[in-house]
Scaffold this motif. Structure first.
Motif, PDB file in Angstrom:
ATOM      1  N   LEU A  23       0.837  -1.204   0.000  1.00  0.00           N
ATOM      2  CA  LEU A  23       0.000   0.000   0.000  1.00  0.00           C
ATOM      3  C   LEU A  23       0.870   1.252   0.000  1.00  0.00           C
ATOM      4  N   PRO A  24       0.464   2.272  -0.772  1.00  0.00           N
ATOM      5  CA  PRO A  24       1.173   3.546  -0.691  1.00  0.00           C
ATOM      6  C   PRO A  24       0.994   4.152   0.709  1.00  0.00           C
ATOM      7  N   ILE A  25       1.861   5.052   1.086  1.00  0.00           N
ATOM      8  CA  ILE A  25       1.834   5.631   2.436  1.00  0.00           C
ATOM      9  C   ILE A  25       0.497   6.285   2.750  1.00  0.00           C
ATOM     10  N   TYR A  26      -0.083   7.039   1.810  1.00  0.00           N
ATOM     11  CA  TYR A  26      -1.367   7.697   2.081  1.00  0.00           C
ATOM     12  C   TYR A  26      -2.435   6.660   2.405  1.00  0.00           C
ATOM     13  N   ALA A  27      -2.412   5.510   1.712  1.00  0.00           N
ATOM     14  CA  ALA A  27      -3.408   4.464   1.946  1.00  0.00           C
ATOM     15  C   ALA A  27      -3.179   3.786   3.300  1.00  0.00           C
ATOM     16  N   GLN A  28      -1.922   3.634   3.694  1.00  0.00           N
ATOM     17  CA  GLN A  28      -1.625   3.075   5.015  1.00  0.00           C
ATOM     18  C   GLN A  28      -2.206   3.969   6.105  1.00  0.00           C
ATOM     19  N   ILE A  29      -2.007   5.281   5.956  1.00  0.00           N
ATOM     20  CA  ILE A  29      -2.533   6.241   6.931  1.00  0.00           C
ATOM     21  C   ILE A  29      -4.055   6.181   6.944  1.00  0.00           C
ATOM     22  N   LYS A  30      -4.644   6.230   5.760  1.00  0.00           N
ATOM     23  CA  LYS A  30      -6.107   6.226   5.639  1.00  0.00           C
ATOM     24  C   LYS A  30      -6.707   4.990   6.302  1.00  0.00           C
ATOM     25  N   GLU A  31      -6.166   3.816   5.995  1.00  0.00           N
ATOM     26  CA  GLU A  31      -6.719   2.578   6.536  1.00  0.00           C
ATOM     27  C   GLU A  31      -6.579   2.504   8.058  1.00  0.00           C
ATOM     28  N   GLN A  32      -5.473   2.987   8.586  1.00  0.00           N
ATOM     29  CA  GLN A  32      -5.261   2.933  10.034  1.00  0.00           C
ATOM     30  C   GLN A  32      -6.163   3.921  10.769  1.00  0.00           C
ATOM     31  N   VAL A  33      -6.346   5.103  10.210  1.00  0.00           N
ATOM     32  CA  VAL A  33      -7.254   6.074  10.828  1.00  0.00           C
ATOM     33  C   VAL A  33      -8.677   5.538  10.765  1.00  0.00           C
ATOM     34  N   LYS A  34      -9.066   4.989   9.621  1.00  0.00           N
ATOM     35  CA  LYS A  34     -10.409   4.419   9.456  1.00  0.00           C
ATOM     36  C   LYS A  34     -10.658   3.328  10.501  1.00  0.00           C
ATOM     37  N   GLU A  35      -9.683   2.434  10.665  1.00  0.00           N
ATOM     38  CA  GLU A  35      -9.820   1.338  11.629  1.00  0.00           C
ATOM     39  C   GLU A  35      -9.974   1.881  13.058  1.00  0.00           C
ATOM     40  N   GLN A  36      -9.215   2.912  13.406  1.00  0.00           N
ATOM     41  CA  GLN A  36      -9.304   3.482  14.753  1.00  0.00           C
ATOM     42  C   GLN A  36     -10.642   4.186  14.971  1.00  0.00           C
ATOM     43  N   ILE A  37     -11.227   4.711  13.924  1.00  0.00           N
ATOM     44  CA  ILE A  37     -12.558   5.309  14.030  1.00  0.00           C
ATOM     45  C   ILE A  37     -13.592   4.211  14.228  1.00  0.00           C
ATOM     46  N   LEU A  38     -13.512   3.154  13.421  1.00  0.00           N
ATOM     47  CA  LEU A  38     -14.493   2.068  13.499  1.00  0.00           C
ATOM     48  C   LEU A  38     -14.437   1.324  14.828  1.00  0.00           C
ATOM     49  N   SER A  91     -20.477   8.621  15.091  1.00  0.00           N
ATOM     50  CA  SER A  91     -20.741   7.211  14.789  1.00  0.00           C
ATOM     51  C   SER A  91     -22.133   7.034  14.203  1.00  0.00           C
ATOM     52  N   GLY A  92     -22.972   8.080  14.277  1.00  0.00           N
ATOM     53  CA  GLY A  92     -24.291   8.052  13.659  1.00  0.00           C
ATOM     54  C   GLY A  92     -24.234   8.334  12.166  1.00  0.00           C
ATOM     55  N   SER A  93     -23.056   8.677  11.682  1.00  0.00           N
ATOM     56  CA  SER A  93     -22.878   8.926  10.249  1.00  0.00           C
ATOM     57  C   SER A  93     -23.298   7.683   9.480  1.00  0.00           C
ATOM     58  N   ASN A  94     -24.079   7.876   8.422  1.00  0.00           N
ATOM     59  CA  ASN A  94     -24.575   6.737   7.640  1.00  0.00           C
ATOM     60  C   ASN A  94     -23.446   5.870   7.100  1.00  0.00           C
ATOM     61  N   LEU A  95     -22.374   6.488   6.638  1.00  0.00           N
ATOM     62  CA  LEU A  95     -21.278   5.703   6.077  1.00  0.00           C
ATOM     63  C   LEU A  95     -20.543   4.905   7.151  1.00  0.00           C
ATOM     64  N   ILE A  96     -20.339   5.511   8.307  1.00  0.00           N
ATOM     65  CA  ILE A  96     -19.675   4.778   9.395  1.00  0.00           C
ATOM     66  C   ILE A  96     -20.581   3.654   9.880  1.00  0.00           C
ATOM     67  N   ARG A  97     -21.870   3.953  10.011  1.00  0.00           N
ATOM     68  CA  ARG A  97     -22.834   2.925  10.422  1.00  0.00           C
ATOM     69  C   ARG A  97     -22.821   1.756   9.427  1.00  0.00           C
ATOM     70  N   GLU A  98     -22.792   2.074   8.153  1.00  0.00           N
ATOM     71  CA  GLU A  98     -22.772   1.034   7.118  1.00  0.00           C
ATOM     72  C   GLU A  98     -21.513   0.180   7.228  1.00  0.00           C
ATOM     73  N   GLN A  99     -20.371   0.792   7.501  1.00  0.00           N
ATOM     74  CA  GLN A  99     -19.123   0.045   7.669  1.00  0.00           C
ATOM     75  C   GLN A  99     -19.215  -0.889   8.884  1.00  0.00           C
ATOM     76  N   LEU A 100     -19.819  -0.401   9.965  1.00  0.00           N
ATOM     77  CA  LEU A 100     -19.943  -1.236  11.161  1.00  0.00           C
ATOM     78  C   LEU A 100     -20.912  -2.395  10.925  1.00  0.00           C
ATOM     79  N   ILE A 101     -21.989  -2.142  10.205  1.00  0.00           N
ATOM     80  CA  ILE A 101     -22.929  -3.222   9.867  1.00  0.00           C
ATOM     81  C   ILE A 101     -22.221  -4.268   9.011  1.00  0.00           C
ATOM     82  N   LYS A 102     -21.414  -3.808   8.082  1.00  0.00           N
ATOM     83  CA  LYS A 102     -20.646  -4.718   7.220  1.00  0.00           C
ATOM     84  C   LYS A 102     -19.730  -5.603   8.062  1.00  0.00           C
TER      85      LYS A 102
END
Length: 138
Positions: A23-38, A91-102
């Motif tokens: 993964l490029p560095i920007y994608a590594q950062i993005k994925e790790q921040v996303k995971e910490q949010i979820l 966490s009420g954001s529709n996109l975050i909720r959808e990721q958690l449901i997934k």
């Protein structure tokens, strides 16, 4: 390289950058921040480091942090507020909720596959789920 970046509310942003990753560095950062949010490690409305500060802390280009933040914002995980910076979405954001449901669906599918190896009946699986729900809410 492992980085712990202290945030305003006391949370810490954990970033690991690997030069050997596909993964490029920007994608590594993005994925790790996303995971910490979820996972709730980053609280909703938490202020994230500025683009320049994050680039400085990670010893990378501002263009790289900009791309990571822009993609996180496009995916609905963070939001920018003019003159104030970037913030973790609710966490009420529709996109975050959808990721958690997934994630729940994936885990339930794994449980069903594991139950099939025993084998367990559908009724046994549902009973176990109900029992776990009761225990979790006590």
């Amino acid at each position: 390289m492992f980085f712990n970046i202290q945030l305003k509310r006391g949370d810490c942003l954990h970033i690991v950058i690997s030069n050997s990753s596909d993964l490029p560095i920007y994608a590594q950062i993005k994925e790790q921040v996303k995971e910490q949010i979820l996972t709730g490690e980053l609280a909703e409305n938490e202020t994230l480091p500025s683009l320049r500060q994050l680039a400085k802390d990670l010893k990378i280009s501002v263009l790289t942090t900009t791309r990571a933040y822009n993609e996180l914002e496009q995916e609905g995980f963070i939001t920018s507020r003019q003159g104030k910076g970037f913030f973790v979405m609710s966490s009420g954001s529709n996109l975050i909720r959808e990721q958690l449901i997934k994630e729940v669906e994936k885990n339930l599918n794994n449980a069903i596959l594991a139950a099939g190896r025993i084998p367990m009946s559908d009724d046994e699986i549902v009973s176990l789920l109900k029992l776990l729900l009761e225990v979790d809410h006590d």
